[in-house]
Design an enzyme around this catalytic site. Structure first.
Site: not given
Lengths: 326, 282
Positions: A93, A168
């Site tokens: 990510c 995230h």
């Protein structure tokens, strides 16, 4: 490696540290750095100019309640012509967010491998783009180069990290006159509308958008931090220093010297930490235990460790916490 | 519902291709031996996280045996075939390892072994009428001896519902290699500091020094590595790794064996070392 259970596809989980990101940028041949951003106020942001993107990293720490609405004030741009890739492997990510930012910075210098990856994936849909990126061995190796090396046994055991959930990452940056939000887990980029080019420019709109987003979470439910993707300031500072010295502006030159010194101290710290990140510490751990043993201090250390564990368990028990930590 | 004869926490391990190494899978699981509804004896492995039974082997008496490989790793092997299934014991405490292994081998030899098999209950009751599920805490089937001793039943319930046993480790390496323990060591035995230099990162931007050492032992990277090493030692699977450190394989079977081996080596070095060392022990 365990069979069938491993969906990391060889991507290790990295720390979300500016030193790690900056080292990745160096490997990609990109003359930008990443810095911690502690505040979104105008002064803090101005000090980091030229500033190309803001990276918002977060995780929910409360499991109750939903997050904010999908587009949090903007709207999906289904015809986005720029660079956008989906996050296909969770552990990738951070690198994916960086690539989504870099791919939309005009006239950016990059190394040959990244240039080739960008041109190769031109025109691909976000999912395919994400898959191609994630299968690039050289990129995965660059990404993994700042995680601990895999001593065979330790790797096979797949030991859990202390905070298992990855943060995230969402990128905010100006593209074609609008503020965009690039989130690899969303189907499309989100356009938050145009911004005033005068004054603070796009960062003002970014601040408003991010603050609005943070406000939608219940208090204490969000753990987040901010990073700034910006030009490497050192070349500019050094050029400024030369010209100020040449024109005998000594007090201004002294200020620049301080800035350069601070920047270098920060880089040294990053270099130190990165060297620790790459290192297999098992040998050192063994040698330290041996040193305690040679000094006759190991037994005491063991006893104090037993006590520490007992105390910890007592505290947990008192709090009525779940006792299931082996 | 099948009658559970024996159950204990175990993970699987798999042979790495083309090598002799068996690598443990960290997935939490359990080995469960049952007398199935089909009247056959089943050796199953259940994933404690998903609740799914991922392996289900039907075994014939004396065909299989559960043999120790090293540490807490065992292999289920067969006289009838070349099949090998590797497992590692996952209970936090090793206290019952021997008991589990002895019992499992007893059952593999003879599924009707005295241990916990009640023939009257299991063969005479049609499955449907058995109101118990294995996780029930009421007396399982027969009004005579309980099929599973109550103490084991409680552990079984916990195991099957995915919880861990309450046993916690006694101490951790992370509480041994603390600045509180190490800084005084550096102060009282500065001659030991250079022995640590070869183990520092080779690309450290500053030259090795006591100060660098302090920074390192306080760093999140080092502490995380110690925590990982601690957990890895607990699995008992580090025989090979510790050999590379110059320790006997036994040292890789747990924290306690590791510390013992390191102390033994330090004592040996000291007694074969210079006379200055001997003076310290007076």
């Amino acid at each position: 490696m365990e069979e069938g259970n491993d969906d990391s596809h060889g991507w290790n989980l990295t720390e979300s540290d500016p030193g790690v990101f900056t080292e990745l940028l160096k490997t990609l041949g990109v003359p930008l750095i990443v810095d911690d951003l502690y505040s979104l106020d105008p002064e803090s942001l101005a000090a980091l100019q030229p500033l190309h993107a803001l990276i918002f990293l977060f995780k929910w720490i409360s499991t109750s309640g939903d997050g904010p609405s999908a587009t949090s004030g903007g709207e999906y741009d289904r015809d986005f012509p720029g660079f956008f890739a989906h996050q296909v492997v969770n552990n990738a990510c951070a690198t994916l967010a960086v690539l989504n930012a870099l791919g939309n910075i005009p006239s950016l210098t990059t190394g040959p491998q990244l240039a080739e990856l960008n041109s190769f994936t031109t025109g691909m849909d976000p999912q395919t783009r994400g898959m191609v990126i994630t299968s690039a061995d050289w990129l995965r190796e660059a990404h993994n180069s700042l995680t601990p090396p895999n001593a065979i046994s330790l790797d096979g055991l797949g030991l859990p990290k202390s905070s298992e959930d990855a943060y995230h990452f969402v990128v905010y940056l100006p593209i074609m006159g609008s503020l965009y939000e690039l989130d690899g887990l969303k189907q499309f980029p989100v356009r938050h509308g145009s911004y005033e080019t005068s004054g603070e420019g796009w960062v003002k709109k970014a601040r408003e958008t991010i603050e609005r987003r943070i406000a939608t979470y219940p208090g204490g439910a969000l753990e987040f931090s901010l990073l700034a993707l910006r030009d490497d300031p050192l070349p500019l500072l050094e050029a400024q220093l030369s010209s100020l010295q040449a024109s005998n502006q000594h007090s201004e030159a002294a200020e620049i010297v301080v800035k350069i010194s601070n920047e270098n101290t920060k880089r040294q710290r990053w270099a130190f930490e990165n060297s620790l990140r790459r290192h297999n510490h098992v040998g050192l751990a063994h040698a330290l235990v041996a040193a305690l043993a040679k000094a006759g201090k190991l037994e005491n250390a063991k006893e104090s460790a037993k006590k520490a564990m007992k105390d910890r368990i007592e505290v947990r028990r008192a709090k009525g916490a779940d006792m299931s930590d082996d | 519902m099948a009658d559970i004869l024996l159950a204990f926490k175990a993970g699987r391990a798999f042979r790495r291709e083309n090598t002799n190494t068996v690598e443990p899978s960290p997935v939490k699981g359990a080995i469960i031996l049952t007398a199935g509804e089909d009247g056959l004896f089943h050796f199953t492995w259940k994933n404690r996280t998903t609740g799914v039974v991922d392996e289900d082997l039907i075994l014939f008496p004396s065909d299989a045996s559960f043999v120790k490989v090293s540490g807490r790793t065992y292999v289920l092997k067969f006289s009838s075939s070349n099949q090998r299934h590797f497992f590692w014991l996952q209970d936090a405490s090793t206290a019952r390892d021997e008991e589990f292994v002895n019992n499992i081998n007893k059952l593999l030899e003879d599924p009707e072994a005295d241990l916990i098999w009640n023939t009257a209950a299991s063969t005479s009751q049609p499955q449907a009428s058995t109101s118990t599920q294995a996780t029930s805490s009421t007396a399982p089937i027969s009004s005579t001896a309980p099929l599973i001793p109550p103490e084991q039943l409680a552990q079984l319930q916990a195991l099957l519902s995915g919880q861990r046993s309450p046993a916690a480790p006694e101490y951790s390496l992370t509480d041994i290699l603390t600045p509180a323990n190490l800084t005084p060591l550096f102060n009282s035995h500065p001659e030991l500091i250079p022995t640590l230099f070869p183990h520092l990162p080779p690309d450290l931007p500053t030259p090795p020094s006591a100060e660098a050492l302090q920074r390192i032992i306080n760093s999140p990277q080092f502490r995380s590595a110690v925590s990982n090493f601690d957990q890895a030692l607990r699995t008992g699977m580090l025989g090979e790794l510790v050999r590379a450190l110059g320790l006997p394989e036994e040292a890789g079977t747990g924290i306690e064996p590791f510390l013992r081996a390191v102390q033994a080596q330090a004592d040996k070095d000291r007694s074969s070392g210079g006379s200055e060392d001997r003076m310290d022990t007076d």
